[in-house]
Design a protein around this motif. Structure first.
Motif, mmCIF file in Angstrom:
data_model
loop_
_atom_site.group_PDB
_atom_site.id
_atom_site.type_symbol
_atom_site.label_atom_id
_atom_site.label_comp_id
_atom_site.label_asym_id
_atom_site.label_seq_id
_atom_site.Cartn_x
_atom_site.Cartn_y
_atom_site.Cartn_z
ATOM 1 N N GLU A 622 0.833 -1.206 0.000
ATOM 2 C CA GLU A 622 0.000 0.000 0.000
ATOM 3 C C GLU A 622 0.865 1.253 0.000
ATOM 4 O OE1 GLU A 622 -3.354 2.081 2.934
ATOM 5 O OE2 GLU A 622 -3.073 -0.114 2.949
ATOM 6 N N GLN A 623 0.412 2.276 -0.712
ATOM 7 C CA GLN A 623 1.068 3.572 -0.710
ATOM 8 C C GLN A 623 0.631 4.346 0.539
ATOM 9 O OE1 GLN A 623 3.154 5.194 -3.136
ATOM 10 N NE2 GLN A 623 3.457 3.114 -3.908
ATOM 11 N N VAL A 624 1.589 4.955 1.232
ATOM 12 C CA VAL A 624 1.281 5.715 2.442
ATOM 13 C C VAL A 624 1.985 7.059 2.380
ATOM 14 C CG1 VAL A 624 0.924 3.665 3.888
ATOM 15 C CG2 VAL A 624 3.214 4.663 3.701
ATOM 16 N N VAL A 625 1.488 7.995 3.169
ATOM 17 C CA VAL A 625 2.121 9.306 3.284
ATOM 18 C C VAL A 625 2.780 9.412 4.647
ATOM 19 C CG1 VAL A 625 0.479 10.380 1.716
ATOM 20 C CG2 VAL A 625 0.010 10.380 4.169
ATOM 21 N N ALA A 647 7.007 9.039 3.285
ATOM 22 C CA ALA A 647 6.060 8.666 2.236
ATOM 23 C C ALA A 647 6.676 7.586 1.358
ATOM 24 C CB ALA A 647 5.704 9.888 1.402
ATOM 25 N N GLY A 648 5.849 6.611 0.969
ATOM 26 C CA GLY A 648 6.352 5.541 0.126
ATOM 27 C C GLY A 648 5.412 4.357 0.110
ATOM 28 N N THR A 649 6.000 3.164 -0.047
ATOM 29 C CA THR A 649 5.237 1.927 -0.150
ATOM 30 C C THR A 649 5.558 1.028 1.042
ATOM 31 O OG1 THR A 649 5.322 2.041 -2.556
ATOM 32 C CG2 THR A 649 4.766 -0.085 -1.596
ATOM 33 N N VAL A 670 8.837 0.850 5.374
ATOM 34 C CA VAL A 670 8.312 1.714 4.318
ATOM 35 C C VAL A 670 9.470 2.142 3.423
ATOM 36 C CG1 VAL A 670 7.063 3.834 3.786
ATOM 37 C CG2 VAL A 670 6.472 2.521 5.844
ATOM 38 N N ARG A 672 10.828 4.402 0.192
ATOM 39 C CA ARG A 672 10.527 5.517 -0.697
ATOM 40 C C ARG A 672 10.326 4.994 -2.119
ATOM 41 N NH1 ARG A 672 14.372 7.957 2.709
ATOM 42 N NH2 ARG A 672 13.602 9.840 3.749
ATOM 43 N N ASP A 673 9.471 5.625 -2.868
ATOM 44 C CA ASP A 673 9.238 5.199 -4.244
ATOM 45 C C ASP A 673 10.540 5.245 -5.031
ATOM 46 O OD1 ASP A 673 6.589 4.884 -3.676
ATOM 47 O OD2 ASP A 673 6.003 6.876 -4.370
#
Length: 676
Positions: A622-625, A647-649, A670, A672-673
């Motif tokens: 899931e993508q999160v902030v 923020a990332g996945t 988590v 980072r993208d």
């Protein structure tokens, strides 16, 4: 005494001296069980403890005359009643918490032929339901907090009627657990969800009520005692305004706010509240008081002994547990209202296994060293070598000081806290000292928001002091270097021509890794290089080991420390003046700063406390902030929301709801993208 742990001990005597019970089972644990045992022993009454597997080595198990394993926990009514039958108990004292305010338990005791040391189940039911309790005491003429809700009401609609700020409370609860302050309608849905979850977990009942929050309130409660002959008296008040998250921290008697007239007026209201439900035994009627006007409103009645009862005992000279037992045995109260006298002032501080510098998160561990003051009252469950886990409430002990006036009682309490040392388990003692010496507290200018307003000043943020760094490095150096080496070449540090070499000790605390250099012999006087400024600071120091203490002289000042090592010997605990520090030795070349609990800059999210994963709010991938809630961890009936550090996945999610986790266990990662 050696406890009996089977279920087949011989029954005790049918009755004790003067018609008192011969054997009493204590359906509780920790410091309250020990407190009850103390009175039973003085009265010549045989005590029976019960214990869960987690408490097999606990102090209350060792100190009771008989101890019976429950197997499950302290909420298992069937096993508790079986233990009472097997040990010949005539009465059951529930203490506080667990089953103390459970009307089903009170009825089951009566059905089993046991005396429940508490009020009738009907009174527990009437006061245990806060909605019903407010209606009952209001009908008796006792003022109640404006607002409320009826059973089945939509709480969002009730909140609109009550207005904001509003306070959400578990209807069946007590002790401040599950209470949530809501200042706007937008905050309401999440607050209701959290409060329901806490209420169901802590009290087995998710019913909530909502009422108007009184701004700038003081929390003042009245101790009442009632017998089966219709006599009801109050024993004065306790000021309980020093709270954090609606949990009491410091309590005192009498209140600095009330004069004799106000005390008599509120005491009479408390007596009427008790009479309205046919109350017997010890109970506490709690009021919210507007500090500027003196207006007071009934908040709730706790149908049991309170954690803070020692301050009432110290100013009245009465043993409330003995009064409970005598009332339960059918005796009349030994005094009238006119005979109740208050002498001096008493203040109590609750010592918790929690870390104020990490948001008061619960802690745990093995008690490596313990020192408790001898010149004040200490109600404690602690024992050196014992383990503090996450199964139960984090309160470890209560330190209670009496003085002829309030100022002297506060000074004595501060001194007693300074003389309290717990090594191996982080505690809130330093925070308590800052609180009881705060100018507004000393002046008696209290309200329930004081702690939160001054939290940044009350919580120590200074890191590890230089003297503690020096003392730790000197101790480690002392372990390696003989006091008087026969040959300078035998010193482990080695020698240069004409001088000893420096040894650098890397010491890690939660603030990071610091390097301290030592050169020479600590016992004879050594040079210490401290990490002050860009180039450090060099000074001289001397160390002496005095039994379980270290004496360290640094910059001409000698300080005494309690000290202990963990089982591996790599971590040194030092304590002085009520504070404690843990520093772990790292060899040169080891990694530097350890990842902080709760979240790190590289996206690794760790558990901030030992406990249980209550809710997982995201899924792997899931993508999160940054700042988004990921999980909720619960320990000792306290919830902590763990958030995304960036923020990332969500790349890794190794835990699930219901899973037990240790402090610093990895909960999620988590990325980072774009990162692999």
């Amino acid at each position: 005494m050696t406890p009996m742990t089977s279920m087949t001990p011989a029954p005790g005597p049918a009755s004790g001296p003067s018609g008192m019970f011969g054997t009493v089972l204590i359906a509780n644990r920790g410091e309250i069980a020990l407190r009850i045992i103390r009175t039973l022993r003085r009265l010549g009454v045989r005590s029976v403890a019960v214990y869960s597997d987690a408490d097999a080595d606990a102090r209350h198990v060792r100190e009771a005359d008989v101890a019976v394993r429950l197997g499950g926990g302290y909420l298992d009514i069937d096993r508790i009643l079986a233990a009472a039958a097997a040990t010949g108990a005539q009465a059951v004292h529930p203490g506080y918490g667990f089953l103390a305010e459970n009307p089903v338990f009170a009825r089951r005791c009566a059905e089993a032929g046991l005396v429940f040391v508490g009020p009738p189940p009907e009174a527990i039911e009437a006061m245990g339901d806060k909605i019903r309790a407010k209606a009952t005491v209001s009908a008796a003429g006792v003022p109640v907090v404006p607002g409320g809700a009826e059973p089945g009401d939509d709480l969002a609609e009730a909140a609109e009627r009550v207005g904001f700020p509003a306070l959400i409370k578990p209807s069946a609860g007590g002790g401040g657990k599950g209470m949530v302050l809501v200042r706007s309608a937008e905050e309401l849905p999440e607050a209701l969800e959290s409060a329901r979850r806490t209420a169901a977990a802590a009290f087995g009942d998710a019913t909530l009520l909502i009422e108007r929050f009184v701004e700038g309130p003081r929390h003042i409660e009245i101790q009442v005692m009632a017998d089966v002959h219709g006599n009801v008296v109050h024993l004065g008040e306790r000021e309980c305004s020093l709270q954090r998250r609606h949990q009491k921290i410091v309590e005192e008697a009498p209140s600095p706010l009330l004069d004799a007239e106000a005390r008599a007026r509120m005491g009479a209201a408390a007596v009427e509240a008790a009479r309205s439900v046919g109350y017997t035994g010890a109970g506490t009627v709690e009021f919210i008081v507007q500090g500027t006007t003196g207006d007071y409103y009934f908040m709730e009645m706790n149908t049991r002994l309170q954690v803070e009862h020692p301050v009432t005992e110290l100013v009245t000279g009465l043993d409330l547990v003995e009064l409970q037992l005598r009332v339960a045995a059918g005796e009349p109260l030994p005094l009238t209202q006119d005979e109740v006298r208050l002498h001096g002032h008493a203040v109590e501080a609750r010592v918790y296994a929690e870390d104020p510098s990490r948001g008061f998160l619960p802690t745990g561990g093995r008690v490596l060293a313990l020192r408790e003051p001898a010149d004040v009252r200490v109600d404690s469950s602690l024992a050196e070598g014992g383990t503090v886990g996450s199964d139960y409430d984090p309160m470890l002990s209560k330190v209670v000081a009496w003085g002829p006036d309030r100022a002297s009682a506060l000074r004595r309490l501060d001194g007693a806290l300074a003389a309290t040392t717990v090594l191996g388990v982080p505690t809130n003692i330093a925070f308590l000292r800052a609180l009881v010496t705060h100018p507004e507290v000393v002046a008696g200018d209290l309200d329930t928001g004081l702690v939160e307003r001054h939290l940044s000043a009350l919580v120590p943020h200074g890191g590890v002091p230089d003297d503690v760094l020096a003392a730790t490095a000197l101790l480690l150096h002392h372990d390696r270097v003989p006091a008087e080496p026969a040959d300078p070449w035998d010193v482990p540090d080695g020698w240069r021509l004409g001088e000893a070499a420096w040894t650098t000790w890397r010491l890690e605390s939660r603030d990071g890794v610091r390097e301290v250099g030592v050169r020479g012999l600590p016992a004879a006087g050594a040079e210490v290089r401290l990490p002050e400024g860009p180039e450090g600071r060099t000074t001289r120091a001397r160390l002496a080991v005095d039994g379980d203490d270290l004496l360290v002289t640094l910059d001409g000042v000698r300080r005494r420390y309690a000290f202990a090592r963990d089982g591996r010997g790599d971590t040194v605990w030092l304590g002085r003046d009520g504070d404690a520090w843990a520093l772990t030795r790292h060899h040169l070349g080891d990694p530097g700063d350890r990842a902080g609990a709760g979240g790190t800059g590289d996206g690794v999210v760790r558990s901030p406390m030992p406990g249980t994963v209550l809710v997982v709010k995201v899924t792997q991938g899931e993508q999160v902030v940054e700042g988004q809630p990921l999980l909720v961890v619960e320990a000792m009936k306290m919830e902590h929301t763990v958030t995304a550090p960036l923020a990332g996945t969500v790349a890794e999610l190794p835990v699930r709801a219901g899973q037990a986790v240790d402090m610093d266990a990895v909960l999620a990662v988590v990325r980072r993208d774009g990162e692999s």
